[in-house]
Design an enzyme around this catalytic site. Structure first.
Site, PDB file in Angstrom:
ATOM      1  N   HIS A  63     -35.977  -1.479  66.342  1.00  8.87           N
ATOM      2  CA  HIS A  63     -35.141  -1.923  67.217  1.00  8.87           C
ATOM      3  C   HIS A  63     -34.839  -3.452  66.427  1.00  8.87           C
ATOM      4  O   HIS A  63     -36.161  -4.141  66.488  1.00  8.87           O
ATOM      5  CB  HIS A  63     -35.574  -2.193  68.802  1.00  8.87           C
ATOM      6  CG  HIS A  63     -34.775  -3.095  69.622  1.00  8.87           C
ATOM      7  ND1 HIS A  63     -35.337  -4.278  70.178  1.00  8.87           N
ATOM      8  CD2 HIS A  63     -33.449  -3.141  69.837  1.00  8.87           C
ATOM      9  CE1 HIS A  63     -34.393  -4.849  70.876  1.00  8.87           C
ATOM     10  NE2 HIS A  63     -33.109  -4.223  70.618  1.00  8.87           N
ATOM     11  N   SER A  64     -33.796  -4.113  66.343  1.00  7.22           N
ATOM     12  CA  SER A  64     -33.942  -5.533  65.980  1.00  7.22           C
ATOM     13  C   SER A  64     -34.438  -5.617  64.801  1.00  7.22           C
ATOM     14  O   SER A  64     -34.218  -5.060  63.786  1.00  7.22           O
ATOM     15  CB  SER A  64     -34.067  -6.430  67.013  1.00  7.22           C
ATOM     16  OG  SER A  64     -33.408  -7.719  66.739  1.00  7.22           O
ATOM     17  N   TYR A  65     -35.354  -6.637  64.628  1.00  2.00           N
ATOM     18  CA  TYR A  65     -36.326  -7.020  63.436  1.00  2.00           C
ATOM     19  C   TYR A  65     -36.787  -5.656  63.244  1.00  2.00           C
ATOM     20  O   TYR A  65     -37.082  -5.325  61.818  1.00  2.00           O
ATOM     21  CB  TYR A  65     -37.190  -8.166  63.920  1.00  2.00           C
ATOM     22  CG  TYR A  65     -38.335  -8.129  63.032  1.00  2.00           C
ATOM     23  CD1 TYR A  65     -38.008  -8.646  61.660  1.00  2.00           C
ATOM     24  CD2 TYR A  65     -39.615  -7.581  63.365  1.00  2.00           C
ATOM     25  CE1 TYR A  65     -39.264  -8.881  60.731  1.00  2.00           C
ATOM     26  CE2 TYR A  65     -40.672  -7.518  62.486  1.00  2.00           C
ATOM     27  CZ  TYR A  65     -40.612  -8.307  61.221  1.00  2.00           C
ATOM     28  OH  TYR A  65     -41.604  -8.290  60.291  1.00  2.00           O
ATOM     29  N   GLY A  66     -37.142  -4.792  63.969  1.00  6.08           N
ATOM     30  CA  GLY A  66     -37.648  -3.563  63.606  1.00  6.08           C
ATOM     31  C   GLY A  66     -36.929  -2.717  62.641  1.00  6.08           C
ATOM     32  O   GLY A  66     -37.747  -2.048  61.856  1.00  6.08           O
ATOM     33  N   GLY A  67     -35.648  -3.160  62.324  1.00  4.66           N
ATOM     34  CA  GLY A  67     -35.007  -2.508  61.459  1.00  4.66           C
ATOM     35  C   GLY A  67     -35.422  -2.753  60.037  1.00  4.66           C
ATOM     36  O   GLY A  67     -35.613  -2.234  58.992  1.00  4.66           O
TER      37      GLY A  67
END
Length: 224
Positions: A63-67
């Site tokens: 998710h978000s930065y987790g990408g």
């Protein structure tokens, strides 16, 4: 087939609690990674360790930065599919603060909400909540905001390597009402994915649409 879930900036593994419960109801095992949020390499190493511990094929979700994290960690041999949720599907040489050179996109108010210190970046609790949880109930937004934490400044310059989506199938979930990562930027990154799905959601569907997120993950896991 298991699911490994990677949260975004300022958050923690708790982000995925409702999604994990919904996955359990569907007979899908899951693990939520607790990132150190100090630098990208440390976050990638933590995610790869979670895949090692799982020990079987998995869908890897960011998710978000987790990408940015799953773009690198997704090269792990157990990963069968990548799911980007309003996430940074980066290419070679890109970071969350520098991507798609030569292209321009509408800006969001996220920079106004960021509180930059010497080594860390925090988030204004009022504006940050409005952006992150724009379509959440007041109770959900308040509870989530209370658990946010500062992150290392180096995260914004981290460049993932290798680029897993070049060799592993991927799905991009565009959140069309996102106030953090502009939907037009998401759609541009989604062109790199094998498949694109779009929902009328704000930035945090794991908190506002956990059943829908779990259903998508169960569908992906069943197809791998």
């Amino acid at each position: 087939m298991g699911v490994v879930l990677v949260h975004g900036l300022w958050h923690g593994a708790w982000t995925w609690d409702a999604v994990r419960a919904a996955l359990t109801d569907r007979g899908v095992d899951s693990v939520a990674v607790e990132l150190p949020l100090t630098d990208l390499n440390a976050d990638v190493a933590t995610t790869r360790a979670a895949l090692d511990d799982l020990g079987r094929p998995a869908v890897l979700v960011g998710h978000s930065y987790g990408g940015a994290v799953i773009t690198a960690a997704g090269s792990h041999p157990l990963v069968r599919h990548l799911l980007y949720v309003a996430a940074f599907q980066l290419d070679e040489g890109e970071s969350v603060s520098r991507l798609l050179p030569g292209e321009s996109f509408p800006e969001t108010s996220l920079p106004e909400a960021m509180r930059v210190e010497e080594t860390e970046v925090g988030l204004d609790p009022v504006l940050g909540a409005q952006l992150l949880y724009s379509d959440a109930s007041a109770d959900v937004a308040s509870a989530a905001t209370a658990r946010l934490r500062p992150v290392g400044r180096r995260l914004f310059r981290g460049v993932p390597a290798p680029i897993a989506w070049r060799s592993t199938p991927s799905t991009y979930l565009v959140c069309a009402e996102d106030r953090v990562v502009h939907p037009e930027l998401q759609r541009a990154m989604a062109r790199r994915a094998t498949r694109t799905v779009e929902w009328p959601s704000g930035h945090s569907p794991a908190l506002t649409r956990p059943e829908q997120v779990a259903a998508l993950l169960a569908e992906i896991a069943a197809s791998c």
